[in-house]
Design an enzyme around this catalytic site. Sequence first.
Site, mmCIF file in Angstrom:
data_model
loop_
_atom_site.group_PDB
_atom_site.id
_atom_site.type_symbol
_atom_site.label_atom_id
_atom_site.label_comp_id
_atom_site.label_asym_id
_atom_site.label_seq_id
_atom_site.Cartn_x
_atom_site.Cartn_y
_atom_site.Cartn_z
ATOM 1 N NE ARG A 1 62.442 87.227 165.781
ATOM 2 C CZ ARG A 1 61.564 87.610 166.493
ATOM 3 N NH1 ARG A 1 61.011 88.786 166.182
ATOM 4 N NH2 ARG A 1 60.797 87.213 167.749
ATOM 5 C CG HIS A 2 61.649 82.923 163.838
ATOM 6 N ND1 HIS A 2 60.503 83.612 164.330
ATOM 7 C CD2 HIS A 2 62.174 82.819 164.592
ATOM 8 C CE1 HIS A 2 60.448 83.955 165.326
ATOM 9 N NE2 HIS A 2 61.571 83.394 165.834
ATOM 10 N NE ARG B 1 61.071 80.268 167.000
ATOM 11 C CZ ARG B 1 60.981 79.482 168.147
ATOM 12 N NH1 ARG B 1 60.355 78.580 168.234
ATOM 13 N NH2 ARG B 1 61.887 79.854 169.081
ATOM 14 N NE ARG C 1 58.870 83.307 168.392
ATOM 15 C CZ ARG C 1 58.462 84.275 169.445
ATOM 16 N NH1 ARG C 1 57.086 84.084 169.823
ATOM 17 N NH2 ARG C 1 59.247 84.940 170.099
ATOM 18 C CG ASP D 1 64.550 87.793 169.006
ATOM 19 O OD1 ASP D 1 65.183 86.459 169.571
ATOM 20 O OD2 ASP D 1 63.986 88.351 169.564
#
Length: 425
Positions: A39-40, A110, A43, A288
């Site tokens: 996952r990034h 992102r 944010r 996610d």
Amino acid sequence: MAGPGFRGHPAGPLLLLLLLLLRQALTEGPLVFVAVVFRHGDRAPLASYPTDPHKENIATLWPRGLGQLTREGVHQQLELGRFLRSRYESFLSPQYRREEVYIRSTDFDRTLESAQANLAGLFPEASPGRSEATWQPIPVHTVPVTEDKLLRFPTRSCPRYRELLREATEAAEYKAALEGWTDFLTRLENFTGLSLVGEPLRKAWKVLDTLICQQAHGLPLPSWASPDVLQTLAQISALDIGAHVGPPRAAEKAQLTGGILLDAILANFSRVQHLGLPLKMVMYSAHDSTLLALQGALGLYDGHTPPYAACLGFEFRRHLGDLDDNRGNVTISLFYRNDSTGLPLTLKLPGCPAPCSLGRFRQLTAPARPSVQGIPCHGSHEPATPAATVVPLLSGAVAVLAVLSMGLGLMAWRPGCLRAWGGPV
Ligand SMILES: *[C@@H]1O[C@H](CO)[C@@H](O)[C@H](O)[C@H]1NC(C)=O
Ligand SMILES: *[C@@H]1O[C@H](CO)[C@@H](O)[C@H](O)[C@H]1NC(C)=O
Ligand SMILES: *[C@@H]1O[C@H](CO)[C@@H](O)[C@H](O)[C@H]1NC(C)=O
Ligand SMILES: CC(=O)N[C@H]1CO[C@H](CO)[C@@H](O)[C@@H]1O
């Protein structure tokens, strides 16, 4: 993790580590291929709500904009990249080699930035502070959001998926749980100025997301947003996620979502083996929702939402001692790193002892992976569709059938089927 006997003894953790390494050396052979899905990083919130006290300050609080990666997010990915470097120090070449590592991201700022930050931690020549003369950027591949079949899933707009979701939300337990939260949601409507009762639960999740982001960045929350309220919101969102990736008919849902990525990873490995390719690692920078769908496909969703920079890894190893058995010489083990302060968790595929033989893994995950007949609601724009990449494993007749059904899939392709169920987060 350490038993009571280890606690308090100064050499306990070291001893435990040695035991773990020994066990690993005895049961696991050399790595041959790795796929990681992450996952990034941290944010900004995706949205605000009408009564949000911080609404007026969005531009100063989140100067890069809503939904964008923060400094903290960059740092988390650098750290994940450094973790991958240490884990695969003896597996990967010291520097990036294009034939060895392939990186794919969804087409969001992102996730693209997260992939780059991760690579800066993984490869010394891309690291921050490197002298200009030796600094080297590393390529990250993507496809337009509307054409992404691997990392985003057309669920809300896919008729079959909607049907499966309806079945889940009409189940007695789901309805009872929702009923129990009606008063809570009604109160929340008053607090937030949103209409929430009878709306998709994703709206309640968005409130939670905004609050969690603000809290993580030290902003005071409104007085109604107590820990209890946040916890209830988390339970509501787990109900929603469970309906999307869990029973009933979890495997069929997975065939339309996370099973596609799972299949692509297995197909990737097969291609590497059959063609003798030098590819060692594939990295996916995603959301996610991607990890949740993958957990659903593996039967491993347990109500926890993957935090920022959470990473699910598939490690393919040559199994020692069984080398002449054509099917049994490779094992897959899964790790999940959702906490940067400790060792990653080793996950066990339900029904298979870890490490699981590839043959057994394939067999157990087959119901969750798309059939060769094609994937409903997915076109066949991408050259490397799962159906195409397994062709070398199949007999000629089945291959012809797959190609034919892909053609039919293309004819039935509709742009309306390409939006993700909740949007990536
Ligand atoms: C919440 O309820 C109070 C009292 O009934 C009312 O004054 C207020 O306007 C409501 N707020 C919202 C956002 O609906
Ligand atoms: C497994 O065995 C087959 C057949 O002996 C061989 O082609 C393949 O390369 C082996 N795979 C690994 C990872 O050793
Ligand atoms: C990590 O995942 C495990 C298994 O889902 C869960 O029990 C644990 O609470 C998670 N930890 C964090 C920090 O999210
Ligand atoms: C060798 C191989 O099959 N590579 C593929 C791995 O998967 C990515 C997509 O995730 C493809 O683009 C590669 O071609």
